[in-house]
Design a protein around this motif. Structure first.
Motif, PDB file in Angstrom:
ATOM      1  N   ASP A   1       4.034   8.558   0.612  1.00 26.73           N
ATOM      2  CA  ASP A   1       4.887   7.459   1.070  1.00 26.73           C
ATOM      3  C   ASP A   1       4.653   6.278   0.140  1.00 26.73           C
ATOM      4  O   ASP A   1       3.662   5.552   0.266  1.00 26.73           O
ATOM      5  N   LEU A   2       5.570   6.117  -0.822  1.00 28.39           N
ATOM      6  CA  LEU A   2       5.464   5.042  -1.799  1.00 28.39           C
ATOM      7  C   LEU A   2       6.566   4.031  -1.516  1.00 28.39           C
ATOM      8  O   LEU A   2       7.753   4.337  -1.708  1.00 28.39           O
ATOM      9  N   PRO A   3       6.236   2.847  -1.048  1.00 27.90           N
ATOM     10  CA  PRO A   3       7.254   1.849  -0.711  1.00 27.90           C
ATOM     11  C   PRO A   3       8.214   1.597  -1.869  1.00 27.90           C
ATOM     12  O   PRO A   3       7.799   1.345  -3.001  1.00 27.90           O
TER      13      PRO A   3
ATOM     14  N   PRO B   1       0.815  -1.220   0.000  1.00 25.86           N
ATOM     15  CA  PRO B   1       0.000   0.000   0.000  1.00 25.86           C
ATOM     16  C   PRO B   1       0.848   1.270   0.000  1.00 25.86           C
ATOM     17  O   PRO B   1       1.940   1.315   0.570  1.00 25.86           O
ATOM     18  N   ALA B   2       0.327   2.290  -0.656  1.00 23.74           N
ATOM     19  CA  ALA B   2       0.940   3.618  -0.645  1.00 23.74           C
ATOM     20  C   ALA B   2       0.053   4.539   0.182  1.00 23.74           C
ATOM     21  O   ALA B   2      -1.177   4.403   0.177  1.00 23.74           O
ATOM     22  N   THR B   3       0.677   5.470   0.873  1.00 26.45           N
ATOM     23  CA  THR B   3      -0.070   6.439   1.672  1.00 26.45           C
ATOM     24  C   THR B   3       0.204   7.831   1.126  1.00 26.45           C
ATOM     25  O   THR B   3       1.368   8.225   0.969  1.00 26.45           O
ATOM     26  N   VAL B   4      -0.863   8.552   0.823  1.00 28.23           N
ATOM     27  CA  VAL B   4      -0.729   9.905   0.280  1.00 28.23           C
ATOM     28  C   VAL B   4      -1.485  10.864   1.190  1.00 28.23           C
ATOM     29  O   VAL B   4      -2.687  10.697   1.423  1.00 28.23           O
ATOM     30  N   GLU B   5      -0.757  11.847   1.706  1.00 26.46           N
ATOM     31  CA  GLU B   5      -1.381  12.858   2.562  1.00 26.46           C
ATOM     32  C   GLU B   5      -1.695  14.087   1.717  1.00 26.46           C
ATOM     33  O   GLU B   5      -0.794  14.738   1.182  1.00 26.46           O
ATOM     34  N   LEU B   6      -2.985  14.373   1.606  1.00 25.83           N
ATOM     35  CA  LEU B   6      -3.440  15.547   0.874  1.00 25.83           C
ATOM     36  C   LEU B   6      -3.826  16.640   1.859  1.00 25.83           C
ATOM     37  O   LEU B   6      -3.867  16.423   3.070  1.00 25.83           O
TER      38      LEU B   6
ATOM     39  N   ILE C   1      10.193   3.801  -3.261  1.00 23.15           N
ATOM     40  CA  ILE C   1      10.490   4.997  -4.059  1.00 23.15           C
ATOM     41  C   ILE C   1      10.714   6.161  -3.101  1.00 23.15           C
ATOM     42  O   ILE C   1       9.823   6.520  -2.326  1.00 23.15           O
ATOM     43  N   ALA C   2      11.904   6.749  -3.177  1.00 20.93           N
ATOM     44  CA  ALA C   2      12.254   7.781  -2.201  1.00 20.93           C
ATOM     45  C   ALA C   2      12.145   9.197  -2.741  1.00 20.93           C
ATOM     46  O   ALA C   2      12.082  10.151  -1.969  1.00 20.93           O
ATOM     47  N   ASP C   3      12.130   9.366  -4.067  1.00 21.71           N
ATOM     48  CA  ASP C   3      12.231  10.717  -4.627  1.00 21.71           C
ATOM     49  C   ASP C   3      10.894  11.243  -5.142  1.00 21.71           C
ATOM     50  O   ASP C   3      10.825  11.896  -6.174  1.00 21.71           O
ATOM     51  N   VAL C   4       9.817  10.970  -4.434  1.00 18.55           N
ATOM     52  CA  VAL C   4       8.508  11.482  -4.843  1.00 18.55           C
ATOM     53  C   VAL C   4       8.383  12.936  -4.399  1.00 18.55           C
ATOM     54  O   VAL C   4       8.807  13.305  -3.302  1.00 18.55           O
ATOM     55  N   ALA C   5       7.807  13.761  -5.248  1.00 18.90           N
ATOM     56  CA  ALA C   5       7.650  15.180  -4.927  1.00 18.90           C
ATOM     57  C   ALA C   5       6.808  15.359  -3.670  1.00 18.90           C
ATOM     58  O   ALA C   5       5.851  14.616  -3.427  1.00 18.90           O
ATOM     59  N   GLN C   6       7.162  16.347  -2.878  1.00 22.43           N
ATOM     60  CA  GLN C   6       6.424  16.677  -1.661  1.00 22.43           C
ATOM     61  C   GLN C   6       5.964  18.131  -1.749  1.00 22.43           C
ATOM     62  O   GLN C   6       6.592  18.955  -2.413  1.00 22.43           O
ATOM     63  N   ALA C   7       4.883  18.442  -1.058  1.00 24.14           N
ATOM     64  CA  ALA C   7       4.369  19.816  -0.979  1.00 24.14           C
ATOM     65  C   ALA C   7       4.181  20.426  -2.368  1.00 24.14           C
ATOM     66  O   ALA C   7       4.743  21.467  -2.707  1.00 24.14           O
ATOM     67  N   VAL C   8       3.373  19.765  -3.198  1.00 19.41           N
ATOM     68  CA  VAL C   8       3.098  20.263  -4.547  1.00 19.41           C
ATOM     69  C   VAL C   8       1.588  20.323  -4.771  1.00 19.41           C
ATOM     70  O   VAL C   8       0.820  19.570  -4.164  1.00 19.41           O
ATOM     71  N   ASN C   9       1.179  21.224  -5.636  1.00 19.04           N
ATOM     72  CA  ASN C   9      -0.225  21.276  -6.034  1.00 19.04           C
ATOM     73  C   ASN C   9      -0.518  20.119  -6.981  1.00 19.04           C
ATOM     74  O   ASN C   9       0.293  19.815  -7.866  1.00 19.04           O
ATOM     75  N   VAL C  10      -1.653  19.493  -6.802  1.00 19.79           N
ATOM     76  CA  VAL C  10      -2.000  18.314  -7.590  1.00 19.79           C
ATOM     77  C   VAL C  10      -3.443  18.416  -8.072  1.00 19.79           C
ATOM     78  O   VAL C  10      -4.214  19.269  -7.630  1.00 19.79           O
ATOM     79  N   THR C  11      -3.779  17.508  -8.979  1.00 21.05           N
ATOM     80  CA  THR C  11      -5.160  17.333  -9.425  1.00 21.05           C
ATOM     81  C   THR C  11      -5.606  15.935  -9.020  1.00 21.05           C
ATOM     82  O   THR C  11      -4.903  14.954  -9.289  1.00 21.05           O
TER      83      THR C  11
ATOM     84  N   GLY D   1      -6.951  15.447   3.854  1.00 19.30           N
ATOM     85  CA  GLY D   1      -7.095  14.076   4.323  1.00 19.30           C
ATOM     86  C   GLY D   1      -6.004  13.168   3.787  1.00 19.30           C
ATOM     87  O   GLY D   1      -5.234  13.546   2.901  1.00 19.30           O
ATOM     88  N   THR D   2      -5.939  11.966   4.335  1.00 21.10           N
ATOM     89  CA  THR D   2      -4.936  10.980   3.930  1.00 21.10           C
ATOM     90  C   THR D   2      -5.636   9.774   3.324  1.00 21.10           C
ATOM     91  O   THR D   2      -6.674   9.320   3.837  1.00 21.10           O
ATOM     92  N   VAL D   3      -5.090   9.262   2.224  1.00 21.71           N
ATOM     93  CA  VAL D   3      -5.684   8.101   1.562  1.00 21.71           C
ATOM     94  C   VAL D   3      -4.640   6.994   1.458  1.00 21.71           C
ATOM     95  O   VAL D   3      -3.433   7.247   1.392  1.00 21.71           O
ATOM     96  N   THR D   4      -5.142   5.763   1.444  1.00 27.18           N
ATOM     97  CA  THR D   4      -4.296   4.592   1.239  1.00 27.18           C
ATOM     98  C   THR D   4      -4.672   3.963  -0.093  1.00 27.18           C
ATOM     99  O   THR D   4      -5.855   3.726  -0.366  1.00 27.18           O
ATOM    100  N   LEU D   5      -3.676   3.703  -0.918  1.00 25.52           N
ATOM    101  CA  LEU D   5      -3.904   3.155  -2.254  1.00 25.52           C
ATOM    102  C   LEU D   5      -3.210   1.803  -2.378  1.00 25.52           C
ATOM    103  O   LEU D   5      -2.050   1.652  -1.980  1.00 25.52           O
ATOM    104  N   THR D   6      -3.924   0.840  -2.946  1.00 25.89           N
ATOM    105  CA  THR D   6      -3.329  -0.471  -3.206  1.00 25.89           C
ATOM    106  C   THR D   6      -3.241  -0.693  -4.710  1.00 25.89           C
ATOM    107  O   THR D   6      -3.931  -0.035  -5.496  1.00 25.89           O
ATOM    108  N   ASP D   7      -2.383  -1.651  -5.088  1.00 22.71           N
ATOM    109  CA  ASP D   7      -2.138  -1.927  -6.515  1.00 22.71           C
ATOM    110  C   ASP D   7      -1.872  -0.623  -7.266  1.00 22.71           C
ATOM    111  O   ASP D   7      -2.383  -0.394  -8.362  1.00 22.71           O
TER     112      ASP D   7
END
Length: 240
Positions: free
Chosen positions: A64-66, A8-13, A68-78, A16-22
């Protein structure tokens, strides 16, 4: 890049925070302007409803992507969430990854008042943009400016608002333009109409009237006295 994992990946928006699988982290193809985007896409838990998670524009605090360490942080998203007929929903989170390539040049803005169109300087001319003073006009505004210039020219020439030339008069003008040095009088114009098959009745009257109309529009220049008048094709004002 297209990393896929079952952990699972965890993304904090922002809301709120979401958990994504697959989930998958994908670099998308550049858009029309050359911008590249990254996307995290994955399945929300079964029965999960986004609730307070804003769709459309949002802000990603961290991801938090298991593995992968270089994911962008504090960015505007869609953010976009879709259901596919079952109880699970798929969420996509996208953000701009890279700036436009340097070869695209600078972003130009249309100089017409109120216009918000933009274009890359390297693409402007091939896409129909036109230089205007120290700036540029987009295709639509350039066409409008050309149309306005034509209207102003017709107003200055005194032909704005005049009805269009009849097809018959246009035919006569074409013959005159083919023989620009000839003196055109009513009889010669009448002969043109005869050769074109116009009926004899009214032919001389129409020939005289059309010559005078062409002169009134500045297309012909009258010469001689009233009882011996003839017309010559008008020359451009610049003498070209």
């Amino acid at each position: 890049m297209n990393a896929i994992t079952t952990m699972p990946a965890t993304v904090e928006l922002f809301d709120g925070t979401v958990t994504l699988t697959d989930w998958a982290l994908t670099e998308l193809s550049p858009d029309f302007y050359g911008h590249s985007y990254m996307q995290i896409g994955g399945w929300l838990p079964e029965g999960y409803q986004p609730g307070l998670i804003s769709q459309g524009t949002n802000h990603m605090v961290r991801a938090d992507l298991p593995g992968i360490a270089d994911v962008a942080q504090a960015v505007n998203v869609t953010v976009e969430t879709k259901g596919y007929g079952g109880s699970r929903r798929f969420m996509k989170i996208q953000w701009r990854h890279r700036s436009a390539p340097a070869e695209l040049g600078e972003m130009l803005g249309c100089s017409a008042m109120g216009c918000r169109f933009g274009e890359w300087s390297s693409k402007a001319e091939e896409r129909g943009w036109v230089r205007h003073g120290s700036g540029w006009l987009c295709v639509q505004c350039a066409d409008a400016a050309e149309e306005r210039a034509e209207i102003v020219a017709r107003i200055d020439a005194g032909t704005w608002g005049a009805p269009a030339l009849s097809y018959r008069a246009q035919q006569l003008l074409a013959h005159i333009q083919d023989d620009p040095g000839t003196r055109w009088q009513t009889g010669r114009a009448e002969q043109v109409y005869a050769d074109l098959g116009y009926p004899k009745r009214g032919r001389r009257h129409n020939a005289r009237g059309d010559l005078n109309e062409l002169a009134a529009r500045g297309l012909l220049v009258p010469h001689g006295p009233a009882d011996g008048r003839y017309f010559l094709l008008a020359q451009p004002k610049d003498g070209a």
